[in-house]
Each structure stands twice: as C-alpha cells, then as structure tokens.
Design a protein around this motif. Structure first.
Motif, PDB file in Angstrom:
ATOM      1  N   ARG A   1     -95.142   6.535 143.666  1.00 58.30           N
ATOM      2  CA  ARG A   1     -96.381   5.935 144.171  1.00 58.30           C
ATOM      3  C   ARG A   1     -97.507   6.962 144.118  1.00 58.30           C
ATOM      4  O   ARG A   1     -97.328   8.122 144.490  1.00 58.30           O
ATOM      5  CB  ARG A   1     -96.200   5.443 145.601  1.00 58.30           C
ATOM      6  CG  ARG A   1     -97.392   4.641 146.155  1.00 58.30           C
ATOM      7  CD  ARG A   1     -97.044   4.040 147.503  1.00 58.30           C
ATOM      8  NE  ARG A   1     -95.845   3.208 147.417  1.00 58.30           N
ATOM      9  CZ  ARG A   1     -95.859   1.922 147.100  1.00 58.30           C
ATOM     10  NH1 ARG A   1     -96.999   1.328 146.819  1.00 58.30           N
ATOM     11  NH2 ARG A   1     -94.729   1.237 147.047  1.00 58.30           N
ATOM     12  N   THR A   2     -98.652   6.503 143.635  1.00 58.06           N
ATOM     13  CA  THR A   2     -99.871   7.304 143.651  1.00 58.06           C
ATOM     14  C   THR A   2    -100.926   6.524 144.426  1.00 58.06           C
ATOM     15  O   THR A   2    -101.107   5.329 144.182  1.00 58.06           O
ATOM     16  CB  THR A   2    -100.364   7.582 142.216  1.00 58.06           C
ATOM     17  OG1 THR A   2     -99.399   8.382 141.527  1.00 58.06           O
ATOM     18  CG2 THR A   2    -101.694   8.311 142.235  1.00 58.06           C
ATOM     19  N   ARG A   3    -101.591   7.191 145.332  1.00 58.19           N
ATOM     20  CA  ARG A   3    -102.618   6.517 146.124  1.00 58.19           C
ATOM     21  C   ARG A   3    -103.961   7.221 145.913  1.00 58.19           C
ATOM     22  O   ARG A   3    -104.066   8.434 146.067  1.00 58.19           O
ATOM     23  CB  ARG A   3    -102.262   6.512 147.601  1.00 58.19           C
ATOM     24  CG  ARG A   3    -103.273   5.752 148.478  1.00 58.19           C
ATOM     25  CD  ARG A   3    -102.871   5.759 149.944  1.00 58.19           C
ATOM     26  NE  ARG A   3    -101.556   5.120 150.113  1.00 58.19           N
ATOM     27  CZ  ARG A   3    -100.488   5.751 150.574  1.00 58.19           C
ATOM     28  NH1 ARG A   3    -100.583   7.024 150.889  1.00 58.19           N
ATOM     29  NH2 ARG A   3     -99.343   5.128 150.703  1.00 58.19           N
TER      30      ARG A   3
ATOM     31  N   SER B   1     -98.551  10.209 136.355  1.00 52.84           N
ATOM     32  CA  SER B   1     -97.489   9.899 137.305  1.00 52.84           C
ATOM     33  C   SER B   1     -96.733  11.178 137.651  1.00 52.84           C
ATOM     34  O   SER B   1     -96.874  12.204 136.967  1.00 52.84           O
ATOM     35  CB  SER B   1     -96.513   8.895 136.683  1.00 52.84           C
ATOM     36  OG  SER B   1     -95.686   9.538 135.716  1.00 52.84           O
ATOM     37  N   PRO B   2     -95.912  11.152 138.696  1.00 52.97           N
ATOM     38  CA  PRO B   2     -94.985  12.274 138.902  1.00 52.97           C
ATOM     39  C   PRO B   2     -94.022  12.369 137.715  1.00 52.97           C
ATOM     40  O   PRO B   2     -93.698  11.362 137.080  1.00 52.97           O
ATOM     41  CB  PRO B   2     -94.246  11.888 140.187  1.00 52.97           C
ATOM     42  CG  PRO B   2     -95.134  10.909 140.880  1.00 52.97           C
ATOM     43  CD  PRO B   2     -95.831  10.159 139.780  1.00 52.97           C
TER      44      PRO B   2
ATOM     45  N   HIS C   1    -102.146  11.086 147.310  1.00 56.36           N
ATOM     46  CA  HIS C   1    -100.695  10.953 147.485  1.00 56.36           C
ATOM     47  C   HIS C   1    -100.073  10.702 146.116  1.00 56.36           C
ATOM     48  O   HIS C   1    -100.509   9.839 145.371  1.00 56.36           O
ATOM     49  CB  HIS C   1    -100.392   9.781 148.422  1.00 56.36           C
ATOM     50  CG  HIS C   1     -98.931   9.481 148.564  1.00 56.36           C
ATOM     51  ND1 HIS C   1     -98.113  10.150 149.460  1.00 56.36           N
ATOM     52  CD2 HIS C   1     -98.134   8.587 147.916  1.00 56.36           C
ATOM     53  CE1 HIS C   1     -96.881   9.669 149.358  1.00 56.36           C
ATOM     54  NE2 HIS C   1     -96.870   8.726 148.434  1.00 56.36           N
ATOM     55  N   ARG C   2     -99.075  11.504 145.774  1.00 51.42           N
ATOM     56  CA  ARG C   2     -98.355  11.311 144.504  1.00 51.42           C
ATOM     57  C   ARG C   2     -96.949  11.860 144.685  1.00 51.42           C
ATOM     58  O   ARG C   2     -96.759  13.065 144.821  1.00 51.42           O
ATOM     59  CB  ARG C   2     -99.064  12.038 143.364  1.00 51.42           C
ATOM     60  CG  ARG C   2     -98.370  11.866 142.000  1.00 51.42           C
ATOM     61  CD  ARG C   2     -98.894  12.810 140.948  1.00 51.42           C
ATOM     62  NE  ARG C   2    -100.194  12.402 140.450  1.00 51.42           N
ATOM     63  CZ  ARG C   2    -101.280  13.142 140.480  1.00 51.42           C
ATOM     64  NH1 ARG C   2    -101.220  14.342 141.045  1.00 51.42           N
ATOM     65  NH2 ARG C   2    -102.416  12.716 139.985  1.00 51.42           N
ATOM     66  N   GLU C   3     -95.962  10.961 144.694  1.00 50.65           N
ATOM     67  CA  GLU C   3     -94.597  11.451 144.865  1.00 50.65           C
ATOM     68  C   GLU C   3     -93.580  10.397 144.441  1.00 50.65           C
ATOM     69  O   GLU C   3     -93.888   9.207 144.343  1.00 50.65           O
ATOM     70  CB  GLU C   3     -94.344  11.848 146.316  1.00 50.65           C
ATOM     71  CG  GLU C   3     -94.332  10.696 147.301  1.00 50.65           C
ATOM     72  CD  GLU C   3     -94.020  11.148 148.717  1.00 50.65           C
ATOM     73  OE1 GLU C   3     -93.979  12.370 148.950  1.00 50.65           O
ATOM     74  OE2 GLU C   3     -93.811  10.285 149.581  1.00 50.65           O
TER      75      GLU C   3
ATOM     76  N   TRP D   1     -93.943   2.728 138.696  1.00 47.90           N
ATOM     77  CA  TRP D   1     -95.053   3.538 139.204  1.00 47.90           C
ATOM     78  C   TRP D   1     -96.109   2.615 139.797  1.00 47.90           C
ATOM     79  O   TRP D   1     -96.702   1.808 139.093  1.00 47.90           O
ATOM     80  CB  TRP D   1     -95.632   4.368 138.065  1.00 47.90           C
ATOM     81  CG  TRP D   1     -96.764   5.274 138.432  1.00 47.90           C
ATOM     82  CD1 TRP D   1     -97.012   5.840 139.637  1.00 47.90           C
ATOM     83  CD2 TRP D   1     -97.793   5.732 137.547  1.00 47.90           C
ATOM     84  NE1 TRP D   1     -98.130   6.631 139.568  1.00 47.90           N
ATOM     85  CE2 TRP D   1     -98.631   6.585 138.308  1.00 47.90           C
ATOM     86  CE3 TRP D   1     -98.072   5.517 136.193  1.00 47.90           C
ATOM     87  CZ2 TRP D   1     -99.741   7.212 137.735  1.00 47.90           C
ATOM     88  CZ3 TRP D   1     -99.173   6.135 135.630  1.00 47.90           C
ATOM     89  CH2 TRP D   1     -99.997   6.983 136.395  1.00 47.90           C
TER      90      TRP D   1
ATOM     91  N   VAL E   1    -107.025  11.476 144.072  1.00 49.72           N
ATOM     92  CA  VAL E   1    -105.615  11.259 144.397  1.00 49.72           C
ATOM     93  C   VAL E   1    -105.264  11.989 145.689  1.00 49.72           C
ATOM     94  O   VAL E   1    -105.469  13.202 145.804  1.00 49.72           O
ATOM     95  CB  VAL E   1    -104.705  11.749 143.263  1.00 49.72           C
ATOM     96  CG1 VAL E   1    -103.243  11.623 143.657  1.00 49.72           C
ATOM     97  CG2 VAL E   1    -104.975  10.965 141.986  1.00 49.72           C
TER      98      VAL E   1
ATOM     99  N   ILE F   1     -99.746   2.222 141.717  1.00 50.14           N
ATOM    100  CA  ILE F   1    -101.017   2.935 141.900  1.00 50.14           C
ATOM    101  C   ILE F   1    -101.873   2.115 142.855  1.00 50.14           C
ATOM    102  O   ILE F   1    -102.319   1.012 142.524  1.00 50.14           O
ATOM    103  CB  ILE F   1    -101.740   3.138 140.560  1.00 50.14           C
ATOM    104  CG1 ILE F   1    -100.807   3.792 139.541  1.00 50.14           C
ATOM    105  CG2 ILE F   1    -102.996   3.981 140.761  1.00 50.14           C
ATOM    106  CD1 ILE F   1    -101.322   3.739 138.129  1.00 50.14           C
TER     107      ILE F   1
END
Length: 410
Positions: free
Chosen positions: A147-149, A25-26, A271-273, A7, A269, A9
């Motif tokens: 990835r989480t942005r 997280s996803p 972007h999270r995928e 993961w 957040v 970040i």
C-alpha cells in the motif's frame, strides 16, 4: 508457480503529475520465482493528457536470481471494489535490470470531482501484477499486498486587503500563514489584480507552500460580507473588481476585502510498505485459507490474453481496412473514412457533433480544415488503437502532436 502482487494507491489523484515524477511500489520478491526481485512504477503523466499513461515492471539489477528468467506477466488496473478497469500482458524473458512497459492505464479526461466519484470511488487505484512459470509437480500460489498513501493537507485562512478601491493593476498583497508544524514551513497567499479572459479587472489568489513536497490541488475562495457571513465560493479571476465596488456596502466594509481561502494540498508519499505476504502455498490450501476462487482453468484463461487478438487490434484492423465506415473526416486535401460509433465512444467532442442538432449529424462529414493530413491520421490511429506507432516520445514538443493533443483534450 503463480504469484500475485497487489499494489493499492490511496489518494491517487493528489500525486503531482505535472512534476513528471514516477511513483514506485515497494520492492517485492516472489517466492518460487528463483529469488528474483521486482518493482512496479506508475508514470503519472502523459504526452496526450489523462490520468496516467503507463506502468513499468522492472527486475532488480542485483537480485539473487539467474541472469535471465522466462515469465508470463499480466498487469491489471483495478478499482477498490476489485473490478478490473484494463489489463495488458506478455510472455517475456527478463534479464537483470530489464524493464518492460505495459499500456493498461486509461487516458482519462473527465473532471477530478467526477473521476473521484465514478472512475475511482474512494480515490484509490489498484494495480495487480500476476507472474507465473511452468513447472512440474503441484501448483503453488504466492501473494503479496502493498500500500502507498499520498498525503493530503488542508489549510483555511482569511486574506484581508485594506484600501481595496486603490488597488492597482498588477499590485500584489502577500500574506504568510504558519503551518503549526514542528518543521517550521509556511504558506504564502498572493492576491493580485489582473485582467481576466474578458479584459476585465479581477482578483486572482494563489496559495503556495515553502515545503516543496506540497502541491496545491483545490483552492476555494469565498467573500465574507459586511455582516460576517460567507458568500459562496468564486472561481479565481472571476471575482470582478467592478462587481465588488458596485456593492461596496455589502462586500467592502471600510474599503476592506475579506476572502476566506480553503486550500487542499497533496503532500507526497507518506506511507509505502508491504502489508501482507503469502509464501508458496499449494493451491488447495490457498483456496481454503483465503476463500479466493481458483481453478485449474485459471492459467489457461490467462494464457488467452497472449494468444488471442485484443479488441484494440480488431479496431485497428477496422480502421486500416475502412470496413463499414459511415462518416468522413475531411481536410482541405484529403478524406479519412471512420466509424461514428468509435468517434463517439472515444471523444466527447465528436459525440456532441454526431448526437446533437449540428450539421455533422446530418451530413456524415466532419470538416477539419485547421489540421494537417498527418495530424488527422495520427489522431484517428490513436482513437482506434491507443497508440501512435510512428511517433517518438519527444513529440509533445512537436507542432503536429500539440494539435492532436488539443483535439483529444477537447
């Protein structure tokens, strides 16, 4: 079967820690681990200060797996270059809906600028969760990357105050700035005349957003002089009124103060995928296809994490046994033996005392007359073991913990 969940970040320092929010997280479902489903959560706050306090791994309450499953878990915190900052692990039976805390994140007290360049280059944090269980037959490997942005927004504007010389203490000058976004939110700049830490009249500027997801992280204030040039930035409340009035020809043309405000916001957040998934490959295929070193000894090496004492356990034993201590912390009623090397490594305040030309360097004694015995004991225990076993989680509101908190932050 072994499974790794990676993961990443991005812009992690812009997550709003002061709101005590949890970053999730996803959800991921490891192939070969009996249809269980999981989520990692990053708790970006700490009762003792620092970047983050802990991670949690939680099994879904409604996955299709068995009621309980025995797994070995290794959680590692990593830099963007793949190097490991810290790790924690366990062997545990997870029931549906059960979660477990992992203390593998660091208490970090360095400045944001230094942290972004040295501690987290690229301001990206990686969390790797490895899970495996014993089984017969060929060893299989699976992997998933997510990835989480955290979003970043910037805005710059001029805040002008007319008739500056007549501005009264506490008086506010408010400016609203549109965001140029279809959502229609706006920014508000509030300028006031306040007393600074030296009881001097000073300018304070605060910028906020009508969008509750926007959190101000950086605000740079520069004075624009009579020639229209930028005078480099000032720290808020250090821009003194008297300084400006004494040089009014330069800074206050027509009795107007013009400030260039440059602000950076964390926007939550964006972007999270899940970006990649590799399902149940034989280890040899996995090595050939993805060129990742792997050996039969990997699992044995990882198992040592659970069977060998950790370095923190050893340090705690040194603390409890008073083994080869070389310095004493003294309260008015009690002495606490300790080790210089540990104090210097874990506290910049102690390091300054014991390496600079101060009395503590020559006397091998540190006087802590303003702290209670219990506070000093908890402080040392934390420095040696990163744990406060006898305290409850609600102790940030307790006077003893507040005193320890002050010492750690300093």
């Amino acid at each position: 079967m072994e499974f790794s969940f990676m993961w990443w970040i991005e812009n992690v320092s812009y997550y709003p820690r002061d709101r005590r929010e949890v970053l999730n997280s996803p959800h991921f479902t490891p192939g070969g681990l009996n249809d269980t489903s999981w989520v990692l959560s990053l708790h970006p706050y700490s009762p003792f200060g620092g970047v983050f306090d802990f991670l949690k791994l939680k099994r879904s309450s409604h996955d299709a797996g068995p009621e309980s499953i025995l797994l070995k878990i290794e959680i590692s915190v990593m830099k963007i270059d793949g190097s490991i900052l810290s790790s924690d692990g366990c062997e545990n039976t997870f029931r549906k809906g059960q979660e477990r805390m992992f203390r593998c994140l660091l208490f970090e007290t360095r400045s944001r600028a230094r942290r972004k360049t040295e501690y987290l280059p690229g301001d990206t944090l990686g969390v790797r969760c490895r899970m495996w269980m014993s089984g017969e037959g060929a060893r299989m490997v699976g992997r998933c990357t997510a990835r989480t942005r955290i979003g970043i927004g910037k805005i710059s504007f001029i805040h002008t105050v007319e008739n500056f010389s007549s501005l009264k203490l506490g008086e506010k000058k408010i400016l609203q700035i549109p965001s140029h976004s279809e959502t229609g939110y706006f920014f508000t700049s509030t300028l006031r005349l306040v007393k600074n830490d030296f009881n001097e009249d000073a300018i304070k500027v605060k910028t906020s957003s009508s969008n509750i997801n926007y959190k101000l992280y950086i605000q740079r204030i520069s004075v624009i002089n009579a020639s229209g040039n930028i005078i480099e930035c000032f720290v808020c409340k250090n821009l003194k009124r008297m300084f400006l009035l004494q040089k009014r020809e330069k800074y206050l043309p027509n009795d107007e103060l013009s400030l260039l405000c440059e602000c950076t916001f964390g926007t939550g957040v964006i972007h999270r995928e899940i970006e990649e998934a590799v399902h149940d490959l034989p280890v040899t295929v996995f090595e050939q296809r993805y060129n990742i070193p792997h050996s039969k000894n990997d699992a044995k090496a990882a198992e040592k994490l659970f069977t060998c004492p950790s370095s923190l356990d050893d340090f705690k034993t040194f603390y409890n046994d008073r083994f080869l201590t070389d310095i004493v912390l003294k309260t008015p009623t009690k002495s606490f033996p300790a080790h210089k090397i540990v104090l210097c490594a874990r506290s910049s305040v102690f390091r300054a005392m014991l390496t600079n030309d101060m009395k503590e360097k020559n006397t091998d004694c540190i006087q802590v007359e303003d702290l209670e015995n219990e506070t000093v004991q908890h402080l040392l225990l934390f420095l040696y073991s990163e744990s406060l076993e006898e305290l409850q989680w609600d102790l940030p509101f307790n006077s003893t913990t507040r005193q320890a908190n002050i010492q750690l932050k300093n």
